[in-house]
Design an enzyme around this catalytic site. Structure first.
Site, PDB file in Angstrom:
ATOM      1  N   SER A   1      32.401 -51.978 -28.713  1.00 25.92           N
ATOM      2  CA  SER A   1      33.660 -52.710 -28.882  1.00 25.92           C
ATOM      3  C   SER A   1      34.159 -53.461 -27.651  1.00 25.92           C
ATOM      4  CB  SER A   1      34.755 -51.761 -29.370  1.00 25.92           C
ATOM      5  OG  SER A   1      34.624 -51.558 -30.755  1.00 25.92           O
TER       6      SER A   1
ATOM      7  N   LYS B   1      44.365 -53.738 -24.426  1.00 28.31           N
ATOM      8  CA  LYS B   1      44.099 -53.561 -25.859  1.00 28.31           C
ATOM      9  C   LYS B   1      45.169 -52.650 -26.455  1.00 28.31           C
ATOM     10  CE  LYS B   1      40.188 -52.144 -28.833  1.00 28.31           C
ATOM     11  NZ  LYS B   1      38.806 -51.620 -28.826  1.00 28.31           N
TER      12      LYS B   1
ATOM     13  N   SER C   1      35.580 -54.231 -31.537  1.00 30.27           N
ATOM     14  CA  SER C   1      36.975 -54.273 -31.903  1.00 30.27           C
ATOM     15  C   SER C   1      37.903 -54.847 -30.833  1.00 30.27           C
ATOM     16  CB  SER C   1      37.449 -52.865 -32.262  1.00 30.27           C
ATOM     17  OG  SER C   1      37.371 -52.018 -31.137  1.00 30.27           O
TER      18      SER C   1
END
Lengths: 91, 478
Positions: B177, B78, B153
């Site tokens: 997330s 990420k 996210s």
């Protein structure tokens, strides 16, 4: 509320357009209205949980260790002057 | 075998038996990305040196050097986790060209285990969101239905794993997330106990809630990645010294005899989509069939979670994001006449709407006159939420819940209403507030083909129990 959002944006150092101000004012009112549900929860005598791991003051030796070189530390600088970060005149 | 569907364990076998080379593996993923990621937009950056690194891994292998668990295997990261030589943008204009001078401990540990960092995945800007629509570089789409969001996210990481663009990825989880996008994309996502995994090199959102964890195709893969990244790190003083068992080696029992599962009543009282409810009852019966018991428990303060979360998370975020000031790195506005304007315009131009919204809200709840009514109050209710869990774990070993109240929603469906978006995390935030480990694993699809995930929450440091239970269910469901 609008004055307050303006003041908060100033505290947070974020320039906002008039349109953003109006939008945030509405959003903030809605969100604060939602979170006001917490008022109804009885918390007298309840300790706050700032952190779930009960630890305080993790110490280390005050020893000089290898660190970033000046070049690496300055590599992302938006503006530099020799070995310094360049900023607008402060005084 | 289709490398886009293979687990880490299968890939290890294929590589060790020389049925495929790391170069072939990397070529496969790079091609899949170049063909299909134009639509999905799971990656913000792909490592140009990935093939070169694969070649080095193959050379090591042909010299007869023993392989580490991930030697020659690509893993995506990420884009709020710092990597060397690849950008770390947090999907924000303010860090658009930022290349970190140091790497996150989790990335160093993955690389030490042989992994090739394939690229950086898309996210909601600074991880502020539940749909990946808040990325400054455009949204990610759900591989199961491109009209729908992948969740967020860590939407880029979940979509990349689901689409076969990498076998595993790292995400970060502050309020759901990792788990919510894993559920939306039909993959596995583990949020470890707070303090289990070092946060060094994770761009901080809410420091008392953030944890890094794996997103994978299977539960055993999550265990493998987790065992590699977990453990104390001197660079993160909040990482705990609790010993880390080798999760990659433990036996997975096929049944669940002796385990007691709790179904929190409050997680079913609100608006939960029909297919999600059905999946929960189906899996409950399955659990009983595997020799465990399922009983109703109560977590009375569940519904306060979102309110508590948005006060604490924004308060911490407003402090953490003060560092983005245009001085030492990142974007700097050209429109300033003095230092104050430099700060104001840099942040005004560099941050997106949701970031501004959260910083303003966080600044408000911490400001004098409101601190006690909001911030302190939220921290007290947080104690009550935590106590609910502690009490429930007196009666049961694990909790079973839906990961999300709904199926993946459409792009644009919630983006105009922040509160509606926030409520999509209602079943995941409380594990963060209490610091507990939790996993989301896929349990099937709705009639329209959308993935459904369920969540298992366990007591602190009981990842092993969670992984074993999820593995048994995964096997029984397959």
């Amino acid at each position: 509320m609008k004055q307050q959002v303006k003041y908060l944006a100033e505290l947070a150092r974020i320039a906002l357009t008039e349109q953003e101000l109006a939008g945030l004012e509405q959003d903030l009112e809605k969100i604060l209205d939602y979170v006001s549900q917490l008022e109804k929860i009885e918390t007298t005598g309840v300790e706050p949980t700032y952190h779930v791991v009960p630890m305080t003051n993790v110490w280390r030796q005050d020893k000089v260790e290898a660190s970033l070189s000046t070049e690496k530390a300055l590599a992302n600088a938006p503006e530099r002057h020799g070995n310094f970060f360049k900023v607008p005149r402060v005084i | 075998m289709d490398a886009g569907k293979a687990t880490l364990w299968q890939l290890r076998q294929l590589l060790d038996s020389r049925e495929i080379s790391s170069v072939e593996l990397l070529s496969f993923f790079l091609q899949a990305i170049s063909q299909h990621d134009g639509t999905l937009h799971a990656y913000l950056h792909v490592n140009e040196r990935a093939l070169e690194e694969a070649k080095l891994a193959d050379e090591k292998c042909s010299r007869g050097e023993p392989s580490a668990p991930l030697t020659g295997i690509p893993v995506a990261v990420k884009d709020n986790i710092c990597t060397l030589e690849q950008p770390t943008t947090c999907a924000s204009l303010i860090l658009k060209d930022f290349v970190s001078p140091y790497e996150a401990t989790v990335v160093a540990r993955l690389r030490r285990a042989g992994a090739i960092i394939l690229g950086k995945t898309n996210l909601d800007e600074f991880a502020f969101g539940s749909s990946t629509e808040n990325s400054a570089f455009g949204p990610t789409r759900n591989p199961h239905d491109v009209q729908r969001v992948p969740g967020g996210s860590s939407g880029g990481s979940a979509a990349a794993v689901a689409a076969g663009f990498c076998p595993a990825a790292l995400g970060s989880d502050t309020g759901g997330s990792i788990r919510q996008p894993a559920a939306f994309c039909g993959v596995v996502g583990l949020k470890p106990t707070y303090g289990r995994v070092s946060r060094f090199g994770l761009v901080a959102f809410a420091s008392s809630l953030d944890q890094i964890g794996p997103i994978t195709r299977g539960v055993r893969d999550a265990a493998l990645i987790f065992s590699i990244i977990a453990g104390h790190d001197r660079y993160d003083t909040t990482s705990v010294t609790e010993p880390v068992p080798d999760y990659s080696r433990f036996e997975y029992p096929a049944d669940l005899t002796g385990l007691r599962f709790g179904l929190p009543r409050e997680y079913l009282s609100g608006e939960v989509a029909g297919p999600v409810k059905d999946a929960l009852s189906r899996v409950s019966r399955l659990i009983e069939g595997l020799g465990a018991t399922v009983e109703e428990v109560t977590l009375p303060h569940t519904s306060a979670g979102i309110a508590v979360y948005y006060i604490i998370a924004t308060a911490e975020a407003s402090a953490n994001l003060a560092r983005f000031d245009g001085i030492k790195y990142g974007y700097r506005s050209r429109h300033h006449r003095n230092l104050r304007e430099l700060y104001m315009f840099t942040r005004g131009e560099g941050f997106g709407q949701e970031v501004k919204r959260r910083i303003i809200l966080g600044t408000f709840v911490l400001s004098s006159g409101y601190y006690e009514a909001y911030y302190l109050k939220a921290q007290r209710v947080r104690t009550l939420i935590r106590n609910d869990f502690l009490e429930a774990f007196q009666k049961v070993h694990l909790l079973l819940t839906p990961t999300t109240p709904e199926l993946p929603f459409l792009l644009g469906e919630k983006s105009k209403d922040p509160l509606k978006m926030y409520l999509s995390d209602i079943f995941t935030v409380n594990a963060n507030l209490a610091g507990l480990p939790a996993i989301s694993f896929p349990v099937g699809k709705s009639t329209e083909g959308l993935p459904i995930g369920l969540q298992i929450i366990g007591p602190a440091f009981q990842e092993e129990l969670i992984l074993k239970a999820a593995a048994a269910l995964e096997q029984a469901l397959s």
